[in-house]
Structure formats: structure tokens, C-alpha cells
Design an enzyme around this catalytic site. Structure first.
Site, PDB file in Angstrom:
ATOM      1  N   LYS A  22       0.772  -1.115  -0.111  1.00 53.50           N
ATOM      2  CA  LYS A  22      -0.059   0.030   0.051  1.00 53.50           C
ATOM      3  C   LYS A  22       0.689   1.188   0.080  1.00 53.50           C
ATOM      4  CE  LYS A  22       1.171   0.962   4.431  1.00 53.50           C
ATOM      5  NZ  LYS A  22       1.954   2.115   4.915  1.00 53.50           N
ATOM      6  N   VAL A 115      11.388  -4.362   1.783  1.00 51.78           N
ATOM      7  CA  VAL A 115      11.205  -4.831   3.243  1.00 51.78           C
ATOM      8  C   VAL A 115      11.388  -3.666   3.864  1.00 51.78           C
ATOM      9  CG1 VAL A 115      12.272  -6.149   4.896  1.00 51.78           C
ATOM     10  CG2 VAL A 115      11.856  -7.043   2.788  1.00 51.78           C
ATOM     11  N   GLY A 117      10.016  -0.917   4.178  1.00 50.35           N
ATOM     12  CA  GLY A 117       9.895   0.235   3.228  1.00 50.35           C
ATOM     13  C   GLY A 117       8.660   1.302   3.472  1.00 50.35           C
ATOM     14  N   ALA A 124       1.249  -7.373   4.620  1.00 49.32           N
ATOM     15  CA  ALA A 124       0.495  -8.173   3.399  1.00 49.32           C
ATOM     16  C   ALA A 124       0.600  -9.707   3.574  1.00 49.32           C
ATOM     17  CB  ALA A 124       1.122  -7.704   2.108  1.00 49.32           C
ATOM     18  N   ASP A 156      -1.626  -2.025   9.831  1.00 48.49           N
ATOM     19  CA  ASP A 156      -1.724  -1.971   8.333  1.00 48.49           C
ATOM     20  C   ASP A 156      -2.512  -3.650   7.818  1.00 48.49           C
ATOM     21  OD1 ASP A 156      -0.932   0.465   8.222  1.00 48.49           O
ATOM     22  OD2 ASP A 156       1.107  -0.201   7.816  1.00 48.49           O
TER      23      ASP A 156
END
Ligand code: ATP
Length: 322
Positions: A22, A115, A117, A124, A156
């Protein structure tokens, strides 16, 4: 929640799920809450960079994880813990507990999202694992039940399950889908700066303290961001997008300022740090412009990737028995 599996899982059955990374098109950070987290208002957009999880039933009761060799290009991949700290392992254990499933599973992660990031790659993986284990173990949980479990795993994770575009309140986990009928085109620029999310929030608090700008109330999203998204108008969106964490990320990784400047000079409509960074997202007018911008950024020595969004959330893409 759901009862035990309706039929025992077949040994050697593998369910493959993919879930998106995302970007936070608008990220407003309010005050630090008593639990240490910050109240946020986030406009999430799922983009076409997908993590993949293959969940295979194995004898015994263990949950194990490995990372597909093809994806081990990034040195940061080597730092991902392969024990109970791994978010995918935690997701599988949580699913096993709530579905009262006692069998073993091996998870193979194919990592494409940078990674650490700021693009929610680990989240996810967790969302994909919840769905893969639900399918593998025939747990039959609803999307709503899966979303509750996702929120237990991290702020998230619910969005990686949902996908598309959504407003996230609370710590980002209270989601309301947002209308985004047109694709937006972006260029992601990777960085090996290695920013830790808690460090970036702590830096933001320090900057605000020093400037006397600590907010008392949660910050709201600018309604113009939602209008621009609904209209699919990249130019209008470029005028209103923004990330409150950006000054903190740049303070900790000053080289990001150069990436933002290069993006602006090479034709990006707007640029922003994604989440807590260090990945930078450059907004382009359309697909052709995004590819041209990525080429131009690469020619300057950056590592960039054109993507688009919104894309779907966690989705089963394969189910085989060997
Ligand atoms: P955050 O959710 O903290 O903002 P991020 O999106 O910037 O994170 P991630 O790739 O999700 O970045 O990784 C954050 C950290 O979580 C990594 O440094 C890693 O040690 C840890 N981690 C745990 N499980 C995973 C996983 N499955 N994939 C990647 N990192 C993981």
C-alpha cells in the site's frame, strides 16, 4: 467464531494467496495516545506490487516459514525473522487458535514489496496468511471475522485484506472503503535507508515538540483528497496529497530529499514518502508518463518501479494437492 474444520485438510495441499502493498496517499498523524500509538487518518491505496504466500499442510503441528529464493535479491530480506516474530507465522498461529485447527503448516513467502519500506509488506504477508489458512483448514471465517483477526496482528493488516482504496482511522485499522473508479499511476523509488516505523514516529514527536506544533486532537483527512480520488483526477490529487511523517523520515534519512527533488524535476505531478518511508511514491499523469518517469529516475541511479492502484486485496490464486 467458526467451528472446527468441516473436513480434515489433505497433506500436501497448497493454497496460494496474494495480497498487495500500500501507499498512504494522505497520512495525517494526530496526538500520541496513552497506549503509545498515534491516532491517524490515512487514505490507503493498494498498489500492484504483491506479496505471495503459499501455505502447505504438513504433518505435525508446527508453523514454519521460508522465503522463496527468487525474491532474495534485497539484503533486507535476510533480516526478516523466520521465527514467531514473523508476522505470517503469527497470523497462522492466530488462525489455528481461533479455528481450533491442530495440524501443521509451512508458509513460503515471495517478497516483492520492499522490506521495511513503509509499504506494509509484512502486513500483506499476514493478511495473505490469514486467508490462505482459512482456505487450507476449511475454517469458513467471514471476511469480517478475518478483519478482526487482522486488526489484532497490526494496524495495516486489515487494509491488506480489504485492498482497493480506504480511509483508515484509529491506528489505521478502522476502515471505510473509498470510491476510486480510475487507476492512478505511480513510480515507487526504493531506498536502502532502512527506517524503523517507531523511530520515525518518535522523530515526528521531537520535531513537533521543538516547533510547538503538537496536535491535541486527531487530525482529519482533507475532503479534497477524497474528491480527487473519486474523480480519478491525478492533477487535483497532486495538489492535496501529503504525509505528516515526511519531515521526520527526511530528518532521519536526508538522502530522501534528493529523491523527492529528482522526482519533481523529472516530471512527477507530486511526490511523497510512503508511510514511514523510506520508499518514495511519485504520482504520474498516466501509465506512459509513469514508465517514462521510472526510466528517467533509473538513469539518475535510482531503483524505481511503475505501479498502479487501486488493486484487489488478499485473494486466493491457487489451490493444488500433490
Ligand atoms: P511497518 O508495518 O512496521 O510500517 P513496513 O511496511 O515499513 O513496516 P515491513 O516490510 O512490513 O515494513 O517490515 C517491518 C519489519 O517487520 C521488518 O524489519 C521485519 O524485521 C519485521 N517482519 C516481521 N515479519 C515480516 C514479514 N513477513 N515480512 C517482512 N518483515 C517482517
Amino acid at each position: 467464531m467458526a467451528g472446527a474444520a468441516v473436513r480434515p485438510p489433505l497433506p500436501g495441499r497448497t493454497v496460494r494467496v496474494r495480497a498487495p502493498g500500500k501507499i498512504n496517499v494522505s497520512f495525517r498523524v494526530g496526538p500520541r495516545r496513552p497506549d503509545g500509538y498515534h491516532a491517524v487518518a490515512s487514505l490507503y491505496l493498494a498498489v500492484s506490487l504483491f506479496e505471495e504466500v503459499s501455505a502447505t499442510s504438513v504433518p505435525g503441528t508446527d508453523v514454519t516459514v521460508s522465503i522463496a529464493t527468487a525474491a532474495q535479491h534485497s539484503p533486507a530480506v535476510a533480516d526478516i525473522p523466520l521465527d514467531d516474530r514473523n508476522l505470517a507465522v503469527r497470523a497462522a498461529r492466530l488462525m489455528a487458535e481461533v479455528s481450533e485447527h491442530a495440524g501443521g503448516v509451512h508458509l513460503e513467502l515471495t517478497k516483492r514489496v520492499p522490506v521495511a519500506g513503509g509499504m506494509g509488506g509484512g502486513s500483506a504477508d499476514a493478511a495473505a496468511t490469514l486467508l490462505a489458512c482459512d482456505e487450507l483448514w476449511n475454517s469458513g471465517l467471514s471476511r469480517e471475522e478475518l478483519a478482526h483477526l487482522a486488526a489484532e496482528l497490526g494496524a495495516d493488516v486489515p487494509f491488506a485484506l480489504l485492498g482497493g482504496a480506504a480511509v483508515g482511522l484509529g491506528v489505521g485499522d478502522q476502515l471505510t472503503p473509498a470510491l476510486a473508479p480510475n487507476q492512478l499511476h505511480w513510480v515507487l523509488v526504493q531506498s536502502d535507508a532502512g527506517l524503523s516505523t517507531p523511530a520515525v514516529y518518535a522523530q515526528l514527536d521531537r520535531l513537533r515538540e521543538a516547533a510547538g506544533t503538537k496536535p491535541d486532537e486527531p487530525r482529519a483527512l482533507d475532503p479534497d483528497v477524497l474528491s480527487a480520488l473519486r474523480a480519478g483526477d491525478a492533477k487535483a490529487l497532486a495538489r492535496v496529497l501529503g504525509n505528516d511523517l515526511e519531515p521526520a523520515s527526511i530528518a532521519l534519512a536526508p538522502q530522501l530529499a534528493g529523491v523527492l527533488a529528482d522526482g519533481a524535476e523529472l516530471g512527477a505531478l507530486a511526490s511523497l514518502v510512503s508511510g514511514s518511508g523510506p520508499t518514495i511514491a511519485l504520482l504520474a499523469e498516466g501509465e506512459d508518463e509513469a514508465y517514462a518517469l521510472a526510466d528517467a529516475m533509473d538513469a539518475r541511479g535510482h531503483q524505481s518501479l511503475p505501479v498502479h492502484g487501486p488493486v484487489h486485496g488478499a485473494k486466493v490464486i491457487g489451490d493444488i494437492t500433490r
